[in-house]
Design a protein around this motif. Structure first.
Motif, PDB file in Angstrom:
ATOM      1  N   PRO A  45     -51.854 -45.728   3.424  1.00  0.00           N
ATOM      2  CA  PRO A  45     -50.546 -45.124   4.035  1.00  0.00           C
ATOM      3  C   PRO A  45     -51.000 -45.485   5.771  1.00  0.00           C
ATOM      4  N   ARG A  46     -49.575 -45.260   6.599  1.00  0.00           N
ATOM      5  CA  ARG A  46     -49.768 -45.648   7.907  1.00  0.00           C
ATOM      6  C   ARG A  46     -50.809 -44.923   8.890  1.00  0.00           C
ATOM      7  N   THR A  63     -52.112 -43.506  12.436  1.00  0.00           N
ATOM      8  CA  THR A  63     -51.496 -42.624  13.234  1.00  0.00           C
ATOM      9  C   THR A  63     -52.525 -42.773  15.370  1.00  0.00           C
ATOM     10  N   ASP A 119     -47.649 -50.574  13.864  1.00  0.00           N
ATOM     11  CA  ASP A 119     -46.857 -49.065  12.669  1.00  0.00           C
ATOM     12  C   ASP A 119     -47.600 -48.041  12.741  1.00  0.00           C
ATOM     13  N   GLU A 154     -47.868 -44.388  12.594  1.00  0.00           N
ATOM     14  CA  GLU A 154     -46.634 -42.543  12.240  1.00  0.00           C
ATOM     15  C   GLU A 154     -46.497 -42.103  13.145  1.00  0.00           C
ATOM     16  N   GLU A 155     -45.711 -41.527  13.662  1.00  0.00           N
ATOM     17  CA  GLU A 155     -45.552 -40.225  14.502  1.00  0.00           C
ATOM     18  C   GLU A 155     -45.227 -39.068  14.471  1.00  0.00           C
TER      19      GLU A 155
END
Length: 89
Positions: A13-14, A16, A86, A88-89
Motif C-alpha cells: 500500500p502507498r 500517507t 508517491d 496517497e491523498e
C-alpha cells in the motif's frame, strides 16, 4: 528489478503524510522538496535541501520504507535513480 520484486512492490500500500510525520526532519524535508518538484536525482535533492548526500540517501531509504516515494532508473544516465513522491491523498 525482477518480476516478482516488481509485483511485491506494487502490492504494497502507498504511504500517507501521516507516515511521514513520524520520520526524522531530513526525511520530512526531502518529502516536501519532492512534493514541489516532480522528479529529482539524489544530487538534485542534496543541492536543493543543502543536506549532505549521505543524509539525503538515509532520508530516501526511510521514505522508501514507508512507501511514500517512487524510484526508477534515469533513461539519460542509467547510473542515477530518479525519485518522486508517491503519497496517497
Amino acid at each position: 528489478m525482477s518480476a516478482s520484486e516488481s509485483l511485491r512492490h506494487e502490492a504494497e500500500p502507498r504511504g500517507t503524510w501521516d507516515d511521514v510525520r513520524e520520520l526524522p526532519p531530513s526525511a520530512k524535508l526531502v518529502a516536501k522538496v519532492l512534493e514541489y518538484n516532480d522528479t529529482m536525482t539524489q544530487q538534485q535533492i542534496a543541492d536543493e535541501t543543502l543536506l549532505p548526500s549521505r543524509t539525503v540517501r538515509y532520508a530516501l531509504n526511510r521514505l522508501d520504507e514507508e512507501n511514500v516515494i517512487d524510484s526508477r532508473f534515469s533513461f539519460s544516465d542509467a547510473r542515477k535513480r530518479l525519485y518522486s513522491l508517491d503519497i496517497e491523498e
